[in-house]
Design an enzyme around this catalytic site. Sequence first.
Site, PDB file in Angstrom:
ATOM      1  N   HIS A   1       3.538   6.473  -7.016  1.00  0.00           N
ATOM      2  CA  HIS A   1       2.738   7.584  -7.543  1.00  0.00           C
ATOM      3  C   HIS A   1       3.620   8.828  -7.629  1.00  0.00           C
ATOM      4  O   HIS A   1       3.584   9.579  -8.615  1.00  0.00           O
ATOM      5  CB  HIS A   1       1.547   7.830  -6.622  1.00  0.00           C
ATOM      6  CG  HIS A   1       0.473   8.683  -7.218  1.00  0.00           C
ATOM      7  ND1 HIS A   1      -0.671   9.032  -6.528  1.00  0.00           N
ATOM      8  CD2 HIS A   1       0.349   9.283  -8.435  1.00  0.00           C
ATOM      9  CE1 HIS A   1      -1.438   9.787  -7.296  1.00  0.00           C
ATOM     10  NE2 HIS A   1      -0.837   9.960  -8.442  1.00  0.00           N
TER      11      HIS A   1
ATOM     12  N   HIS B   1       1.889   4.596  -2.875  1.00  0.00           N
ATOM     13  CA  HIS B   1       2.023   6.045  -2.761  1.00  0.00           C
ATOM     14  C   HIS B   1       3.378   6.498  -3.305  1.00  0.00           C
ATOM     15  O   HIS B   1       3.479   7.496  -4.026  1.00  0.00           O
ATOM     16  CB  HIS B   1       1.905   6.468  -1.299  1.00  0.00           C
ATOM     17  CG  HIS B   1       0.518   6.447  -0.760  1.00  0.00           C
ATOM     18  ND1 HIS B   1      -0.523   7.130  -1.354  1.00  0.00           N
ATOM     19  CD2 HIS B   1      -0.008   5.838   0.338  1.00  0.00           C
ATOM     20  CE1 HIS B   1      -1.626   6.944  -0.645  1.00  0.00           C
ATOM     21  NE2 HIS B   1      -1.343   6.164   0.370  1.00  0.00           N
TER      22      HIS B   1
ATOM     23  N   HIS C   1       0.834  -1.208   0.000  1.00  0.00           N
ATOM     24  CA  HIS C   1       0.000   0.000   0.000  1.00  0.00           C
ATOM     25  C   HIS C   1       0.866   1.254   0.000  1.00  0.00           C
ATOM     26  O   HIS C   1       0.700   2.149  -0.843  1.00  0.00           O
ATOM     27  CB  HIS C   1      -0.914  -0.022   1.224  1.00  0.00           C
ATOM     28  CG  HIS C   1      -1.779   1.189   1.370  1.00  0.00           C
ATOM     29  ND1 HIS C   1      -3.119   1.196   1.024  1.00  0.00           N
ATOM     30  CD2 HIS C   1      -1.515   2.457   1.829  1.00  0.00           C
ATOM     31  CE1 HIS C   1      -3.622   2.399   1.256  1.00  0.00           C
ATOM     32  NE2 HIS C   1      -2.668   3.177   1.751  1.00  0.00           N
ATOM     33  N   GLU C   2       1.795   1.337   0.943  1.00  0.00           N
ATOM     34  CA  GLU C   2       2.619   2.534   1.051  1.00  0.00           C
ATOM     35  C   GLU C   2       3.545   2.684  -0.152  1.00  0.00           C
ATOM     36  O   GLU C   2       3.818   3.803  -0.602  1.00  0.00           O
ATOM     37  CB  GLU C   2       3.430   2.507   2.350  1.00  0.00           C
ATOM     38  CG  GLU C   2       2.590   2.502   3.617  1.00  0.00           C
ATOM     39  CD  GLU C   2       1.636   3.687   3.715  1.00  0.00           C
ATOM     40  OE1 GLU C   2       1.916   4.748   3.121  1.00  0.00           O
ATOM     41  OE2 GLU C   2       0.602   3.549   4.386  1.00  0.00           O
TER      42      GLU C   2
END
Length: 726
Positions: free
Chosen positions: A523, A520, A516-517
């Site tokens: 991105h 980020h 998940h992290e």
Amino acid sequence: MSVCAVRAVRGLCTRRLWGTFSVPCPTLSSWTPAGAAFSAPASRRTEFLHQNVGLFGVPELRSPEGFQQVETVALRDTEQLLEKVCSCPPGVQTVQLFDQLSDSLCRVADLADFIKVAHPDPSYREAAERTCINIGTMVEKLNTNVELCTSLKNLLDNEEVMSKLDPETRRVAELFMFDFEISGIHLNDKKRKEAVNLNVKLLDLSNQFLAGCHMPNRIDNRILPEHIHQHFTKDGKYIQIEGLHADSSDDLVKHLRMVREVAYKIFLYPNAEMMRILAELLACRDKLARLVGYESYAHRALKGTMAKSPVLTEGLFLHRGSFELFTADHRQALRQVLLSLISSIRVSINPRTQMDFRMMREMKTKLNPGNPELMPWDHSYFSGVIRAERFNIEPSLYSPYFSLGACMEGLNALFTQLYGVSLLAEQPSRGEVWSEDVRKLAVVHETEGLLGYIYCDFFYRQDKPHQDCHFTIRGGRCLEDGQYQLPMVVLMLNLPHPSRAAPTLLSPGMMENLFHEMGHAMHSMLGRTRYQHVTGTRCATDFAEVPSILMEYFASDYRVISQFARHYQTGQPLPQSMVTRLCESKKVCGAADTQLQVFYSMLDQVYHGTPQNRLTTDIMIDMQKKYYGLPYVPNTAWQLRFSHLIGYGAKYYSYLMSRAVASMVWKQCFLKDPLNRETGERYRREMLAHGGGKEPMLMVEGKKPVTSKFLHHKDSEIKYILISAQ
């Protein structure tokens, strides 16, 4: 002009990173540098022979006093850029200067925003916090600077010049104007100053609340039974409760049954000062919102999000030397749609939620027949027990296959296949990192070269925030000489340190959080926006979580997992049947988990809606009864640990919205082949590359602006987001 480090929050004695493993992984020699860097003893060169380069390579930050220096330089550059932007003719240079102005301040504020919560040295944290407040004060002054706003408005009103600008430049210009609008640029001098003062006060209150959220509660060790002392941190004659211990496996051992209950009641025990801070924070936000022309802070916060309706026509114009704000009547309707949407989710999943709670009660009765009532501290634990019993997914069975090195190897392989990107470990220079545990990764594209840097602060240490976070340290942008300013981010996790017998082993939940992290981080790395104001995760809050939640789907797909999940001792791959059981288990108690998110979302909305002149605890009790279902525990104040109220104030619903969009993207793009390079390139090109430089729903749908109408639920999970084109 807003300065905020965008963090994804999922849910706060420095030690040496690696011990000596008794049984090394047999496949280590074949790993890439990324995997090997997290699966071998740390090799630190003799640092005293090298020059201290300062935190993140900023030479001034060799000491805490350096924050004053970088702050002074940033404020000096701000004055020079302010003079330039106010004197240049309308054109692309106007937007470029605005972005330089924002970048000059963000590069200091974002770095300081991270250091103030993460550095082990209190003197660094205190210096960084002072810098955050001083830079934040300057930002608020700029957001109400009439001359600066006029220079931007002259550009936006010049149709001929605007027609010649590229779409990203036009959008960035509009976003800067949006910052002026919500800051009160249309007010008279006296009220503008009041707005600045309120914003500065909010910076201070936010810092105080965040610090308090993560502070442990202490209790005299004589009050607690001695047989549970070992589960908590000892501090002299006191015991520190640092979290909820929600997953403590205590019900299987009689004398440990009270660990979760004790942790819940003590960690959430009301603190009068925190009560005051939260009440003042909410009142201050409401006062600011009303001052600048909004019905509530929630109405103000929804502007600029993915949930906003395209029929909103709020506008700003210059009249008799001052700015006036004109607003359509649709703004009130937008928030009502959002509240109705959240309520509809509750109604939709309520039957399944009650079924989930019933299963938990039955399991608790089975394990603890003398105390069958289901309490809030039971939710996470018993849902895990049920999953483990039905599908044999005890975390200890999976962890040997998910060593940290193996997981990093898997992420590297995934990014290489999807985007042609590799993660390369680099040795940090002396003074570059804030803890010896931190690892530095260079993100390198096979043809484009270096894309940016990820600092991995993965291991638990005292006084470190307990939440997993992504921090933007420096945003990417095109420089005047044609080069690209490389982005720099930090990923903060709280993983266990390795032991002498084994490397760091991740539970399935930890592995999913890591993915998940890293979503980020990528991105931020894969964005290639012209302006740092919209780089990477600097986008609509309810869109920023889409790439990270999408990564959770990759973390659950055997075609991805099979590439890296190997037993750290034997090298044997994780059986597909175990992955299948793990995925099936996630459907169990899913409605109750979603119900909890609905409760958080609605509480957030109510706190930031029309003031109710009641204690925040009383409001929380009502919302918990209506939107959750488990009883309130007397003398607890869960809201005082709700740190998302700061970064996600009135926007916590973003997790529900983003999960729906991520589900849609996964099904339409990656479900058939999660490792397809063509799809990965398209995803980067059409979504990740734009950051906030393109309307979020345009990226999702690839057509004219749309509005979210309804979230459909199936099997207790948000499955689809139904889009209605306007």
